[in-house]
Design a protein around this motif. Structure first.
Motif, PDB file in Angstrom:
ATOM      1  N   ASP A 324       8.821 -24.338  -2.468  1.00 31.68           N
ATOM      2  CA  ASP A 324       9.109 -23.786  -1.363  1.00 31.68           C
ATOM      3  C   ASP A 324       7.908 -22.549  -1.363  1.00 31.68           C
ATOM      4  N   MET A 325       6.852 -22.720  -0.549  1.00 29.74           N
ATOM      5  CA  MET A 325       5.881 -21.845  -0.583  1.00 29.74           C
ATOM      6  C   MET A 325       6.012 -20.554  -0.018  1.00 29.74           C
ATOM      7  N   SER A 326       7.053 -20.598   0.954  1.00 28.93           N
ATOM      8  CA  SER A 326       7.680 -19.356   1.631  1.00 28.93           C
ATOM      9  C   SER A 326       8.070 -18.258   0.881  1.00 28.93           C
ATOM     10  N   TYR A 327       8.613 -18.895  -0.422  1.00 29.06           N
ATOM     11  CA  TYR A 327       9.254 -17.926  -1.507  1.00 29.06           C
ATOM     12  C   TYR A 327       8.221 -16.916  -1.974  1.00 29.06           C
ATOM     13  N   PHE A 328       6.785 -17.489  -2.049  1.00 31.82           N
ATOM     14  CA  PHE A 328       5.950 -16.624  -2.565  1.00 31.82           C
ATOM     15  C   PHE A 328       5.242 -15.761  -1.601  1.00 31.82           C
ATOM     16  N   VAL A 329       5.359 -16.095  -0.393  1.00 29.33           N
ATOM     17  CA  VAL A 329       4.864 -15.237   0.801  1.00 29.33           C
ATOM     18  C   VAL A 329       5.884 -14.157   0.811  1.00 29.33           C
ATOM     19  N   ARG A 330       7.353 -14.383   0.964  1.00 30.14           N
ATOM     20  CA  ARG A 330       8.113 -13.348   1.211  1.00 30.14           C
ATOM     21  C   ARG A 330       8.017 -12.566  -0.205  1.00 30.14           C
ATOM     22  N   ARG A 331       7.883 -12.824  -1.348  1.00 29.67           N
ATOM     23  CA  ARG A 331       7.598 -11.910  -2.457  1.00 29.67           C
ATOM     24  C   ARG A 331       6.656 -10.983  -2.349  1.00 29.67           C
ATOM     25  N   ARG A 332       5.520 -11.541  -1.985  1.00 34.15           N
ATOM     26  CA  ARG A 332       4.095 -10.865  -1.863  1.00 34.15           C
ATOM     27  C   ARG A 332       4.252  -9.527  -0.641  1.00 34.15           C
ATOM     28  N   LEU A 333       5.174 -10.023   0.522  1.00 33.62           N
ATOM     29  CA  LEU A 333       5.281  -9.009   1.267  1.00 33.62           C
ATOM     30  C   LEU A 333       6.274  -8.019   1.103  1.00 33.62           C
ATOM     31  N   LYS A 334       7.176  -8.401   0.249  1.00 31.79           N
ATOM     32  CA  LYS A 334       8.318  -7.517  -0.352  1.00 31.79           C
ATOM     33  C   LYS A 334       7.604  -6.526  -1.351  1.00 31.79           C
ATOM     34  N   VAL A 335       6.614  -6.955  -2.096  1.00 31.13           N
ATOM     35  CA  VAL A 335       5.695  -5.849  -2.952  1.00 31.13           C
ATOM     36  C   VAL A 335       4.925  -5.063  -2.170  1.00 31.13           C
ATOM     37  N   LEU A 336       4.354  -5.511  -0.987  1.00 30.25           N
ATOM     38  CA  LEU A 336       3.719  -4.813  -0.090  1.00 30.25           C
ATOM     39  C   LEU A 336       4.348  -3.833   0.434  1.00 30.25           C
ATOM     40  N   THR A 337       5.324  -4.226   1.134  1.00 31.90           N
ATOM     41  CA  THR A 337       6.337  -3.227   1.663  1.00 31.90           C
ATOM     42  C   THR A 337       6.726  -2.031   0.469  1.00 31.90           C
ATOM     43  N   ASN A 338       7.564  -2.607  -0.535  1.00 33.17           N
ATOM     44  CA  ASN A 338       7.928  -1.534  -1.568  1.00 33.17           C
ATOM     45  C   ASN A 338       6.742  -0.572  -1.746  1.00 33.17           C
ATOM     46  N   ASN A 339       5.517  -0.968  -2.292  1.00 29.83           N
ATOM     47  CA  ASN A 339       4.331  -0.199  -2.675  1.00 29.83           C
ATOM     48  C   ASN A 339       3.816   0.725  -1.332  1.00 29.83           C
ATOM     49  N   LEU A 340       4.009   0.414  -0.164  1.00 32.02           N
ATOM     50  CA  LEU A 340       3.827   1.241   0.696  1.00 32.02           C
ATOM     51  C   LEU A 340       4.999   2.392   0.998  1.00 32.02           C
ATOM     52  N   ALA A 364       0.646  12.689   5.386  1.00 28.25           N
ATOM     53  CA  ALA A 364       1.457  11.270   4.774  1.00 28.25           C
ATOM     54  C   ALA A 364       1.356  10.578   5.845  1.00 28.25           C
ATOM     55  N   PHE A 365       1.671  11.003   7.233  1.00 33.70           N
ATOM     56  CA  PHE A 365       1.787  10.047   8.246  1.00 33.70           C
ATOM     57  C   PHE A 365       0.189   9.186   8.551  1.00 33.70           C
ATOM     58  N   GLY A 366      -0.537   9.487   7.776  1.00 36.28           N
ATOM     59  CA  GLY A 366      -2.013   8.852   7.873  1.00 36.28           C
ATOM     60  C   GLY A 366      -1.993   7.494   7.240  1.00 36.28           C
ATOM     61  N   ILE A 367      -1.125   7.180   6.041  1.00 37.31           N
ATOM     62  CA  ILE A 367      -0.797   6.121   5.516  1.00 37.31           C
ATOM     63  C   ILE A 367      -0.318   4.893   6.362  1.00 37.31           C
ATOM     64  N   PRO A 368       0.901   5.122   6.982  1.00 39.35           N
ATOM     65  CA  PRO A 368       1.228   4.264   7.889  1.00 39.35           C
ATOM     66  C   PRO A 368       0.308   3.892   9.375  1.00 39.35           C
ATOM     67  N   PHE A 369      -0.229   4.917   9.421  1.00 37.34           N
ATOM     68  CA  PHE A 369      -1.294   4.970  10.926  1.00 37.34           C
ATOM     69  C   PHE A 369      -2.485   4.115  10.289  1.00 37.34           C
ATOM     70  N   SER A 370      -2.946   4.215   9.118  1.00 34.54           N
ATOM     71  CA  SER A 370      -4.090   3.466   8.774  1.00 34.54           C
ATOM     72  C   SER A 370      -3.758   1.941   8.608  1.00 34.54           C
ATOM     73  N   PHE A 371      -2.483   2.008   7.956  1.00 27.76           N
ATOM     74  CA  PHE A 371      -1.836   0.465   7.727  1.00 27.76           C
ATOM     75  C   PHE A 371      -1.911  -0.164   9.140  1.00 27.76           C
ATOM     76  N   LEU A 372      -1.357   0.381  10.088  1.00 30.81           N
ATOM     77  CA  LEU A 372      -1.024  -0.349  11.337  1.00 30.81           C
ATOM     78  C   LEU A 372      -2.246  -0.646  12.135  1.00 30.81           C
ATOM     79  N   GLY A 373      -3.162   0.478  12.016  1.00 31.29           N
ATOM     80  CA  GLY A 373      -4.541   0.422  12.711  1.00 31.29           C
ATOM     81  C   GLY A 373      -5.487  -0.814  12.027  1.00 31.29           C
ATOM     82  N   THR A 374      -5.064  -1.094  10.589  1.00 30.40           N
ATOM     83  CA  THR A 374      -5.976  -2.361   9.935  1.00 30.40           C
ATOM     84  C   THR A 374      -5.311  -3.538  10.766  1.00 30.40           C
ATOM     85  N   VAL A 375      -3.880  -3.742  10.984  1.00 27.81           N
ATOM     86  CA  VAL A 375      -3.293  -4.858  11.357  1.00 27.81           C
ATOM     87  C   VAL A 375      -3.968  -5.185  12.622  1.00 27.81           C
ATOM     88  N   LEU A 376      -4.062  -4.027  13.494  1.00 29.02           N
ATOM     89  CA  LEU A 376      -4.619  -4.422  14.651  1.00 29.02           C
ATOM     90  C   LEU A 376      -6.066  -5.131  14.703  1.00 29.02           C
TER      91      LEU A 376
END
Length: 376
Positions: A324-340, A364-376
């Motif tokens: 199940d490749m989605s297991y590794f995708v979920r794990r990477r997203l979890k690591v990314l969220t926790n690190n953020l 500190a507000f600049g961290i999520p702002f920069s992250f969400l701006g990158t997603v765009l």
């Protein structure tokens, strides 16, 4: 740069509007972005596969591989041609020069060359041309196992395949461990000797009877002209048709049929490997994802379909999920969220030690702002 900073420092309402827009649109994009284990990659390779049943490696090389390689030399943008000839199969790998051609153009050119070839053996299957790329990749394997007969397990696997291929993001479902049926004609030596029939006579009769041959067109002459297509159909439809095939007949209309000198039965093809799950015979269904599909959503859809199909499969057939490749995708997203989250907290705490709390939170507000701006 100083003028730009000074301008935004004075336009507080504009800054607030931009921040809100970035947050709202960024969060929307984040929830709808395609989640994938690896990016799609084109390898600049084209593979030509030709099946030649019953031929030795030398015959495959001489009659299939060499003629195809010779004709492929006229394709533009080819950097190198490599081939592998084994018993019953020819594999040709074409490495492309990305500066001269694209994968799609080269594939079209190779397909045109293959379509024009007329000197391949009649027994060889039509060459298959594919472009090697990662957009069609296995995302999960569904295992059907249990203490049931192979025919029942095969029937249920076919049913599951039909249901899974209706999922929007599924490109294809491949089988592992599923054997096709074949008709086996076993010659009886004593009967052949009794009726004075050779093995070649039996082979010749079967080969020449199972045919469908076009016979042309008949045109009617008269006021109402009509055309009829004539076709001789002699393909086998049942075991009885094979048993009734005439091997030899005499002038008295006495005939020797296949059923008189051979045993005809419908069996599974010879097993090449064994598939088991938890010690039980199994059939694997490998689900391939489309290029634009979402890995996590696709696996969730597959599991939802399989949950609905459990009553149809019965209690004796067990469903398992493998690779199940989605297991590794979920794990990477979890690591990314926790690190953020951890980074945001650490920034606020450290800045609070040297700056007022209000300024620390704004910084500190600049961290999520920069992250969400990158997603765009």
């Amino acid at each position: 740069m100083k003028n730009l900073i000074a301008y935004f420092a004075k336009q507080k309402i504009l800054v607030n509007i931009i921040s809100i827009v970035v947050f709202v649109v960024g969060l929307y994009a984040l929830t709808h972005i395609q989640r994938e284990l690896f990016p799609n990659i084109a390898f600049d390779f084209i593979q030509v596969t030709t099946v030649y049943p019953g031929a030795s490696a030398e015959e495959v090389e001489r009659l299939v591989t060499s003629p195809i390689e010779q004709d492929l030399k006229e394709v533009d943008g080819v950097k190198k041609i490599m081939s592998i000839s084994v018993q019953g199969q020819s594999l040709i790998y074409i490495q492309l020069d990305p500066d001269q051609t694209t994968s799609d153009e080269a594939k079209s050119d190779v397909q045109d060359v293959i379509d024009k070839m007329s000197d391949l053996p009649n027994e060889a299957e039509k060459p298959v041309v594919v472009s090697l790329e990662s957009k069609l990749r296995p995302i999960v394997e569904v295992s059907l196992s249990g203490d049931v007969s192979e025919s029942v397990l095969r029937e249920k696997a076919k049913l599951v395949q039909d249901k899974l291929e209706k999922i929007r993001s599924v490109a294809k479902v491949n089988f592992n461990g599923l054997r096709d049926y074949e008709i086996r004609v076993e010659a009886l030596p004593q009967k052949l000797k009794q009726y004075h029939v050779s093995l070649n006579d039996l082979i010749f009769a079967l080969k020449n009877q199972n045919l469908s041959i076009p016979g042309g067109v008949i045109e009617a002459i008269g006021p109402h002209k009509k055309e009829m297509i004539v076709r001789t159909i002699g393909e086998y439809k049942s075991l009885e048709d094979i048993k009734k095939t005439v091997v030899r007949a005499n002038e008295l209309a006495e005939s020797i049929r296949v059923g008189d000198v051979a045993r005809v039965k419908r069996v599974f093809e010879k097993r090449k490997y064994y598939e088991r799950t938890n010690g039980h015979p199994a059939i694997y269904l490998t689900v391939l994802k489309k290029e634009k599909g979402d890995a996590i959503q696709l696996v969730d859809d597959v599991k939802a379909v399989m949950e609905k199909m459990k009553p149809l499969l019965g209690d004796k057939i067990h469903v398992s999920y493998i690779n199940d490749m989605s297991y590794f995708v979920r794990r990477r997203l979890k690591v990314l969220t926790n690190n953020l989250a951890i980074g945001l907290v650490l920034v606020v705490l450290i800045l609070s030690l040297v700056l007022p709390s209000r300024i620390a939170f704004i910084t500190a507000f600049g961290i999520p702002f920069s992250f969400l701006g990158t997603v765009l």
